[in-house]
Design an enzyme around this catalytic site. Structure first.
Site, PDB file in Angstrom:
ATOM      1  N   ASN A   1       0.842  -1.188   0.000  1.00 63.68           N
ATOM      2  CA  ASN A   1       0.000   0.000   0.000  1.00 63.68           C
ATOM      3  C   ASN A   1       0.876   1.235   0.000  1.00 63.68           C
ATOM      4  O   ASN A   1       1.731   1.402   0.879  1.00 63.68           O
ATOM      5  CB  ASN A   1      -0.894   0.035   1.245  1.00 63.68           C
ATOM      6  CG  ASN A   1      -1.784   1.274   1.246  1.00 63.68           C
ATOM      7  OD1 ASN A   1      -2.621   1.434   0.379  1.00 63.68           O
ATOM      8  ND2 ASN A   1      -1.568   2.160   2.217  1.00 63.68           N
ATOM      9  N   GLU A   2       0.699   2.070  -1.006  1.00 62.50           N
ATOM     10  CA  GLU A   2       1.320   3.398  -1.052  1.00 62.50           C
ATOM     11  C   GLU A   2       2.801   3.407  -0.722  1.00 62.50           C
ATOM     12  O   GLU A   2       3.224   4.132   0.181  1.00 62.50           O
ATOM     13  CB  GLU A   2       0.588   4.356  -0.106  1.00 62.50           C
ATOM     14  CG  GLU A   2      -0.820   4.643  -0.553  1.00 62.50           C
ATOM     15  CD  GLU A   2      -1.438   5.850   0.118  1.00 62.50           C
ATOM     16  OE1 GLU A   2      -0.872   6.336   1.108  1.00 62.50           O
ATOM     17  OE2 GLU A   2      -2.479   6.310  -0.376  1.00 62.50           O
TER      18      GLU A   2
ATOM     19  N   LYS B   1     -12.921   8.573   8.368  1.00 61.92           N
ATOM     20  CA  LYS B   1     -13.492   8.379   7.019  1.00 61.92           C
ATOM     21  C   LYS B   1     -14.434   7.177   6.954  1.00 61.92           C
ATOM     22  O   LYS B   1     -14.902   6.790   5.885  1.00 61.92           O
ATOM     23  CB  LYS B   1     -12.379   8.225   5.987  1.00 61.92           C
ATOM     24  CG  LYS B   1     -11.532   9.483   5.856  1.00 61.92           C
ATOM     25  CD  LYS B   1     -10.569   9.438   4.721  1.00 61.92           C
ATOM     26  CE  LYS B   1      -9.602  10.598   4.790  1.00 61.92           C
ATOM     27  NZ  LYS B   1      -8.665  10.514   5.938  1.00 61.92           N
TER      28      LYS B   1
ATOM     29  N   TYR C   1      -8.846  15.431  -0.158  1.00 57.23           N
ATOM     30  CA  TYR C   1      -7.506  16.013  -0.007  1.00 57.23           C
ATOM     31  C   TYR C   1      -7.188  16.978  -1.146  1.00 57.23           C
ATOM     32  O   TYR C   1      -6.550  17.983  -0.951  1.00 57.23           O
ATOM     33  CB  TYR C   1      -6.432  14.927   0.003  1.00 57.23           C
ATOM     34  CG  TYR C   1      -6.436  14.071   1.252  1.00 57.23           C
ATOM     35  CD1 TYR C   1      -6.440  14.643   2.513  1.00 57.23           C
ATOM     36  CD2 TYR C   1      -6.408  12.686   1.156  1.00 57.23           C
ATOM     37  CE1 TYR C   1      -6.441  13.850   3.653  1.00 57.23           C
ATOM     38  CE2 TYR C   1      -6.393  11.891   2.284  1.00 57.23           C
ATOM     39  CZ  TYR C   1      -6.410  12.480   3.535  1.00 57.23           C
ATOM     40  OH  TYR C   1      -6.403  11.696   4.651  1.00 57.23           O
TER      41      TYR C   1
HETATM   42  C1  GCB Z   1      -4.452   6.339   2.235  1.00 58.52           C
HETATM   43  C2  GCB Z   1      -3.860   5.219   3.007  1.00 58.52           C
HETATM   44  C3  GCB Z   1      -4.666   4.885   4.246  1.00 58.52           C
HETATM   45  C4  GCB Z   1      -5.061   6.167   4.947  1.00 58.52           C
HETATM   46  C5  GCB Z   1      -5.945   6.968   4.023  1.00 58.52           C
HETATM   47  C6  GCB Z   1      -6.400   8.301   4.612  1.00 58.52           C
HETATM   48  O1  GCB Z   1      -4.214   6.509   1.074  1.00 58.52           O
HETATM   49  O2  GCB Z   1      -3.668   4.074   2.231  1.00 58.52           O
HETATM   50  O3  GCB Z   1      -3.883   4.067   5.062  1.00 58.52           O
HETATM   51  O4  GCB Z   1      -5.680   5.933   6.169  1.00 58.52           O
HETATM   52  O5  GCB Z   1      -5.258   7.241   2.840  1.00 58.52           O
HETATM   53  O6  GCB Z   1      -7.371   8.335   5.346  1.00 58.52           O
HETATM   54  O7  GCB Z   1      -5.753   9.299   4.337  1.00 58.52           O
END
Ligand code: GCB
Length: 677
Positions: free
Chosen positions: A405-406, A569, A468
């Protein structure tokens, strides 16, 4: 008194199950915990597994990431003489050493996969002392080294004692069931499978393996016996006209029972459930299950529950799956680490398709020092891959293995040579394929550039349009470009979403909430989801459409929304008691059982008389009543929204009622708002 109660509980927990000579006994009861530093509360506290010492934040908003010691008595009965004993831990977060009678018997690095330790030679008849030193401190050699979630310290998943005879099906092989049902080729006419069993035997003389496959009614559909004289035995089967595991429509399961035998006597037995299915992903048309298109939409989910942290109880999984099923989700991405066994079991039984990943998690590296420069990191990622695949191998719900992930590059923005992660990502991708050629690999990236194209079978993006970013075009054009660049590799969405507090309310026209700010209006979250959903729905090429995130969760790095230390979220709250407005947007779009839901219902105290009223409904038409008077009838639009503009509330209490109708079915929803002027 407490001690007596726990001894009784231990006795009751014993002999949970017995197969052949194998017994499996829960060791969840009877533990004590204390800090390793004796000057801090040296008095041990009794605890029951699953357990974390971080379920709540400390008063200063941090959480303890030091080492703690778990102890427990282990009674070895005369009946266990001559047997083999194994400790099976489903998950200890994140690093541990295990001692029996003060002697090291093993340990494990990584909190989200199981491990198994043989303790046959370390125990004595009668009372034994079990001790587990557990640390959740930051380390560079244990995944994850980064991430927007808390690393809950503790024996946060159940623990068992497995007792077998001298010859057994191996519990030691990557702490897997030791039985792997390989689906070589499945179609509507036949399931060509191989049952591979890994053995741990002292004397191979006269051993046979007897395997029976039965359908959901218990009727035998195939069986075979083979000589068991090697480390592993492969038994081929061809099951004609199988009933396929078909997602939510028909999550049909078969049972595979493998018995190790000598002279007609069962020495050991392992029972596994599985489902037969075939699937593929098309770059233009998305996912196909058993030859038919299946829209893959759903949630990312963290293992995190109010008051429990990651140490969830069986009823918590029931709660989550009730909500997941209610929403109409067809898939889940298990973020950002392997989840506990009940998640896979529920998904098998309910027909939810899974993407499950190792905890190789960005953004960045450890303090942006990179990844591969950290001694042990690579080995730990490889170990996690083996453990994840072998431990979850037989779950039909698992269709996708996630690599990372990322992962950004060393300084968080640039792609720099000295820590180019691509060779390592390719290595993990190849490893997944080597261990399990039957599933597809993928990952979740957030970079706009094309560094990662072509490495795995599939690719997906985490993109937060409307939250964002201020990008004018939104997720649709972004994904269209990604698809064009991907040159035939299927592209999907692995995360999108927005924060929301059920205590904050926002009206259209008001300024946009700051993602890192305190005000996270619930209505704004719903609006962000509406615009993303609209773009996503009209792009059938997306192989996955996954929301961030199922429920609110702890993240100590955050100070935003209505509370510190949370990522809000979620479409449901941390305690799972409230489904936010956005949840019902999806329920209206993903389900057909008639429903009607008035949004903004928690905005009970109002100061503006004139307001828009929005209802989510999957019914043919919705009529709105205000204080008993009809406002109007509306047909829900392409996003299942019925909207009445400029409705005037009266001073004081207002009763809002929405009545949905589809042919003869009627559903109503009501809420009360007070206008204070
Ligand atoms: C993302 C990440 C996740 C974060 C989310 C966020 O891209 O993969 O782990 O919690 O964004 O809420 O910013």
């Amino acid at each position: 008194m407490k001690r007596i109660t726990s001894l009784i509980a231990m006795a009751l927990a014993a002999a949970v199950s017995a197969f052949g000579q194998r017994t499996e006994t829960s060791l969840d009861e009877g533990w004590f915990i204390r800090p390793i530093t004796a000057n801090k509360n040296p008095e041990p506290t009794p605890v029951t597994l699953p357990h974390t010492w971080n379920a709540e934040y400390l008063p200063d908003g941090t959480y303890n990431r030091e080492m703690m010691v778990y102890t427990r008595k282990l009674e070895v009965t005369p009946a266990m003489a001559g047997k083999r004993l194994f400790l099976y831990f489903e998950g200890v977060n994140s690093v541990c050493d295990v001692f029996v009678n003060k002697r090291t018997v093993g340990g494990h690095k990584g909190g989200y996969t199981a491990f198994c330790i043989e303790i046959t030679d370390a125990v004595r008849q009668g009372g034994n002392e079990l001790e587990v030193w557990v640390s959740n401190a930051y380390r560079t050699d244990v995944l994850p080294i980064s991430g927007d979630f808390n690393i809950y310290g503790g024996i946060h998943r159940p623990c068992h004692l497995i007792v077998t005879g001298a010859d057994c099906i191996s519990p030691l092989f990557h702490a897997s069931p030791g039985v792997f049902i390989r689906q070589n080729k499945v179609n509507d006419a036949a399931a060509d499978i191989t049952v591979e069993t890994v053995l741990s035997i002292k004397d191979k003389e006269g051993l046979t393996l007897h395997t029976v496959i039965s359908d959901a009614s218990g009727k035998e559909v195939a069986s075979a016996s083979a000589k068991a004289d090697g480390e592993s035995v492969k038994q081929p089967f061809n099951i004609q006209d199988p009933i396929l595991w078909n997602g939510r429509e028909n999550p049909y399961l078969y049972t595979v029972t493998v018995q190790l035998m000598r002279d007609g006597r069962v020495l050991d037995e392992v029972v596994q459930q599985t489902g037969f299915r075939y699937f593929r992903v098309d770059a233009d048309k998305g996912f196909f299950l058993n030859g038919k298109p299946l829209d893959l939409h759903g949630f990312c989910r963290h293992e995190d529950f109010d008051g429990r942290g990651s140490a969830l109880l069986p009823e918590d999984y029931d709660t989550d799956f009730d909500l997941i099923m209610e929403s109409g989700a067809t898939m889940m991405r298990l973020a950002h680490y392997p989840h506990a066994e009940p998640v896979y079991r529920h998904s098998d039984e309910k027909g939810i398709i899974l993407w499950t990943e190792i905890p190789m998690c960005g953004p960045g590296g450890y303090d942006y020092t990179g990844y591969l420069g950290n001694d042990g990191f690579r080995e730990n990622a490889i170990q996690d891959t083996y453990e994840l695949v072998y431990q979850k191998f037989n779950h039909p719900s698992v269709c996708f293995w996630g690599i990372f992930n990322e992962i950004l590059v060393s300084d968080g923005t640039r792609f720099v040579e000295y820590d180019n992660p691509i060779p390592f990502i390719s290595e993990i991708n190849d490893l997944y394929h080597k261990i399990d050629p039957s599933r597809l690999t993928t990952f979740a990236t957030c970079v706009d550039e094309n560094y990662y194209l072509g490495i795995s079978d599939l690719i997906a993006w985490n993109k937060y349009f409307g939250w964002y970013g201020n990008e004018p075009n939104g997720i649709g054009p972004f994904m269209d470009q990604a698809k064009a660049d991907a040159k035939g590799q299927p592209v999907g969405i692995s995360e999108y979403g927005a924060g929301a507090s059920i205590h904050h309310h926002w009206l259209p026209g008001e300024s946009r909430p700051e993602p890192r700010g305190r005000f996270h209006g619930e209505e704004r979250q719903a609006l962000v989801h509406e615009s993303n959903l609209e773009a996503i729905q009209s792009r059938p090429y997306l192989w996955s459409k996954i929301i961030w995130v199922f429920s609110d969760f702890h993240s100590s790095i955050r100070k935003e929304g209505d509370r510190d230390g949370f990522n809000d979220k979620g479409l449901v709250t941390y305690d799972r008691k409230t489904r936010k407005d956005a949840f019902f947007l999806y329920k209206a779009n993903w389900t057909t059982d008639p429903m009607v839901y008035i949004t903004s219902r928690r905005y009970t105290d109002r100061t503006q008389a004139v307001t828009d009223i929005k209802v989510y409904s999957n019914m043919d038409e919705v009529t709105l009543f205000l204080n008993g008077k009809k406002v109007g009838k509306v047909k829900p639009d392409n996003l299942k929204r019925a909207i009445w503009k400029g409705v005037s509330l009266q001073p004081g209490e207002n009763t809002v009622t929405a009545e949905g109708r589809s042919r003869k079915t009627k559903k109503t929803d009501t809420c009360t708002w007070t206008l204070n002027q």
